[in-house]
Design an enzyme around this catalytic site. Structure first.
Site, PDB file in Angstrom:
ATOM      1  N   CYS A  91       0.835  -1.203   0.000  1.00 43.08           N
ATOM      2  CA  CYS A  91       0.000   0.000   0.000  1.00 43.08           C
ATOM      3  C   CYS A  91       0.876   1.261   0.000  1.00 43.08           C
ATOM      4  CB  CYS A  91      -0.974  -0.049   1.178  1.00 43.08           C
ATOM      5  SG  CYS A  91      -2.246   1.191   1.051  1.00 43.08           S
ATOM      6  N   HIS A 176      -3.797  -5.076   0.385  1.00 47.46           N
ATOM      7  CA  HIS A 176      -3.309  -5.594   1.674  1.00 47.46           C
ATOM      8  C   HIS A 176      -3.426  -7.119   1.692  1.00 47.46           C
ATOM      9  CE1 HIS A 176      -2.882  -1.796   3.875  1.00 47.46           C
ATOM     10  NE2 HIS A 176      -3.850  -1.368   3.093  1.00 47.46           N
ATOM     11  N   GLU A 178      -2.326  -9.015   3.905  1.00 49.41           N
ATOM     12  CA  GLU A 178      -2.373  -9.489   5.293  1.00 49.41           C
ATOM     13  C   GLU A 178      -3.784  -9.555   5.872  1.00 49.41           C
ATOM     14  OE1 GLU A 178      -1.310  -6.645   4.180  1.00 49.41           O
ATOM     15  OE2 GLU A 178      -1.634  -4.987   5.557  1.00 49.41           O
ATOM     16  N   GLY A 231     -13.731 -10.852  34.012  1.00 52.54           N
ATOM     17  CA  GLY A 231     -14.394 -12.133  33.788  1.00 52.54           C
ATOM     18  C   GLY A 231     -14.313 -12.550  32.331  1.00 52.54           C
ATOM     19  N   GLY A 232     -13.808 -11.671  31.478  1.00 49.51           N
ATOM     20  CA  GLY A 232     -13.593 -12.022  30.079  1.00 49.51           C
ATOM     21  C   GLY A 232     -12.350 -12.894  29.977  1.00 49.51           C
ATOM     22  N   ASP A 234      -9.482 -12.467  28.490  1.00 53.14           N
ATOM     23  CA  ASP A 234      -8.169 -11.825  28.645  1.00 53.14           C
ATOM     24  C   ASP A 234      -7.807 -11.661  30.119  1.00 53.14           C
ATOM     25  OD1 ASP A 234      -8.485 -11.600  25.955  1.00 53.14           O
ATOM     26  OD2 ASP A 234      -8.970  -9.466  25.980  1.00 53.14           O
ATOM     27  N   SER A 235      -8.708 -11.031  30.871  1.00 51.36           N
ATOM     28  CA  SER A 235      -8.351 -10.789  32.269  1.00 51.36           C
ATOM     29  C   SER A 235      -8.331 -12.106  33.050  1.00 51.36           C
ATOM     30  CB  SER A 235      -9.279  -9.768  32.916  1.00 51.36           C
ATOM     31  OG  SER A 235     -10.599 -10.209  32.890  1.00 51.36           O
ATOM     32  N   SER A 236      -9.138 -13.089  32.629  1.00 50.04           N
ATOM     33  CA  SER A 236      -9.126 -14.375  33.338  1.00 50.04           C
ATOM     34  C   SER A 236      -7.787 -15.084  33.136  1.00 50.04           C
ATOM     35  CB  SER A 236     -10.257 -15.278  32.845  1.00 50.04           C
ATOM     36  OG  SER A 236     -11.484 -14.655  33.097  1.00 50.04           O
TER      37      SER A 236
END
Ligand code: XMP
Length: 517
Positions: A91, A176, A178, A231-232, A234-236
């Site tokens: 690009c 692109h 990718e 509780g998602g 990622d944080s879990s």
């Protein structure tokens, strides 16, 4: 480039600020070839210095939100083209190469899924059909290739959609490869990495579990930390890693800010009850809703919520005696918050750009900051977290606040929670749900007329968003079965008196984001 035999082959990527820069690095790493991202002003010697980490076999230039024609446009050290390894400009990268070598560029936009006609299917375009589906997103177009360069693909609007300087093996693609919308993009990148650059797939990612635990141990030393647990996934996962590193010196804090989905905070407490994690649930509904009163602007909402979160954490950390805050920020959160100096901020993710500049923590630790969601899920599985937790659909940190367009109040939150529950109930367990990344309801700020019973009603418009994605960097709206959409519509219309219209969001990302705000 010279190096020792034991180093992996690698591709250097120059970051001109394009949204997909890290996706390029990721695609290369998925091929078991090492990659490193350098800022666009890196010099030839910066690239040569990578020799201590990898054998540089090729160089890729990313896209950019800016124009090569702009006065302050990002330049390239021309010596980089003399290193002697193949180069691929994507690009902006292609436009930069054309501009540097005397090609002709003009302002002309091309956007979205586009047909590219392949004029010569060799090198990076080896194996491509005469006509390929590609993703375009550019404001300038190359109309004439520089002398000595060969045009190898064009589109209806771009006469030079791909070009090559054959002697030096410098390639440029206007599209692109990718992003998933370019149908054979991965094959094009593979062609560049393996056939053109002759890299060997001799790199393996390190074991991130051990690495992350070790990193947390080193930073926190014998101190204490708290972790924000939404509780998602990622944080879990971050909590599970932190708990392994710190044991009783970790306290998890779940803040019920009044912006959670139906019964969500109770479910989080239940899910972590027997997992050996110290967890406190802070009821903070009132203070968040008060702070958000009258606020319309999405970025302001995110910043207010981010700041209030931190204040709550600071209070809890003080009680616990913790100096460190651990978060579950992942890589796409950072890039969309304007991670690199050249990229445009799309939206501030509350656990990144929303952090107030003065905080009472010695340090904030983001053990997952370089990972994508699917990699985080892989980690979660390796850590033995329950399946329903690992595969939970993502939920934004600022919660339902960014799914209510305009001002927020308890009444709207109630309406949205009910609508969201219906969307989830109707989709969960349905075979097509396995392909989905997220499905939820949005409360728009459009009111419209309807009939309820025999009476005219004037009520809310709910938008239903159902998307498929691999890593949230791009997404497609789901071609959900009509009968599911119909059931969702009937139930929301019948069960929520103040809703008079239900619409289905048929936008991909890009051009939209997944969330509405
Ligand atoms: P967008 O809307 O930017 O979302 O296409 C990409 C993914 O990120 C989630 N999201 C967030 N996650 N804090 C988070 O932790 C946030 O502020 C936030 N905003 C969006 C979104 O749900 C989607 O999966």
């Amino acid at each position: 480039m010279s190096s020792t035999d034991s180093l992996p082959d690698g591709i250097a990527i120059l970051d001109f600020g394009g949204q997909y820069c890290h996706l390029i690095a990721r695609r290369v790493r998925e091929m078991n070839v090492y990659s490193e991202i350098l800022p666009s002003d890196a010099t030839r010697s910066d690239i040569e210095a990578l020799d201590s980490m990898m054998m540089v076999k090729g160089i890729i230039f990313s896209g950019s939100p800016s124009s090569v024609k702009a006065q302050d446009s990002l330049k390239l050290d021309p010596e980089i083209l003399e290193i002697g390894v193949p180069v691929l400009g994507l690009c902006y990268g292609l436009q930069l190469l054309a501009n540097m070598h005397g090609g002709r560029l003009e302002k002309a936009r091309e956007y979205g899924v586009t047909k590219a006609y392949i004029d010569e299917s060799k090198g990076i375009l080896e194996g491509m059909e005469v006509c390929e589906q590609v993703w375009m997103s550019h404001g300038d177009t190359v109309f004439e290739a520089p002398d000595g360069w060969k045009v190898v693909a064009h589109t209806d609007r771009a006469p030079v959609a791909a070009m090559v300087q054959p002697e030096k093996q410098i390639w440029g693609l206007q599209w692109h490869p990718e992003v998933n919308h370019t149908e054979h993009g991965m094959e094009m990148l593979r062609n560049f990495v393996f056939n053109v650059s002759k890299a060997e797939p001799n790199w393996r990612p390190l074991d991130t579990v051990e690495e992350a635990i070790e990193k947390i141990k080193q930073i926190v030393g014998d101190g204490k930390a708290i972790i924000a647990l939404s509780g998602g996934v990622d944080s879990s996962v971050a909590a599970a890693l932190a708990a392994s590193a710190l044991g009783k010196r970790l306290m998890a804090v779940h803040v019920d800010q009044g912006l959670m989905r139906m019964n969500e905070s109770a479910q989080v407490a239940e899910a972590f009850k027997d997992r050996g994690l110290q967890l406190v649930v802070v009821e903070a509904r009132k203070r968040f809703i008060e702070k958000l009163e009258g606020v319309i602007e999405p970025e302001t909402k995110r910043k207010i919520i981010g700041e209030e979160f931190i204040r709550v954490f600071e209070e809890k950390a003080k009680e616990f005696g913790a100096e460190f805050l651990i978060q579950g920020t992942i890589y796409p959160d950072r890039i969309e918050s304007g991670l690199t100096k050249n990229s445009d901020t799309i939206k501030t993710h509350h656990n990144v750009g929303g952090l107030p500049s003065i905080m009472d923590f010695k340090q904030v630790i983001d053990p997952l900051e370089d990972l994508y969601k699917d990699e985080v899920r892989g980690l979660g599985e390796r850590l033995g977290l329950p399946r329903e937790l690992v595969w939970r659909q993502p939920f934004p940190g600022p919660g339902l606040a960014v799914r209510i367009v305009g001002t927020i109040d308890e009444d709207k939150l109630d309406v949205l929670r009910q609508a969201d529950t219906i969307v989830v109930e109707e989709i969960e367990g349905h075979p097509f749900s396995e392909k989905l990344w997220q499905y939820f309801a949005v409360l728009t700020d459009t009111k419209s007329t309807g009939v309820k019973g025999d009476e005219r009603a004037y009520g809310y418009t709910i938008a239903v968003r159902i998307v498929e994605s691999i890593d949230a960097m791009t997404a497609n709206f789901s071609k959900a079965p009509w009968e599911v959409l119909e059931r969702i519509s009937n139930r929301i219309g019948n069960e929520i008196p103040s809703v008079t219209r239900i619409v289905y969001d048929i936008t991909h990302k890009p051009p939209s984001t997944i969330e509405w705000e």
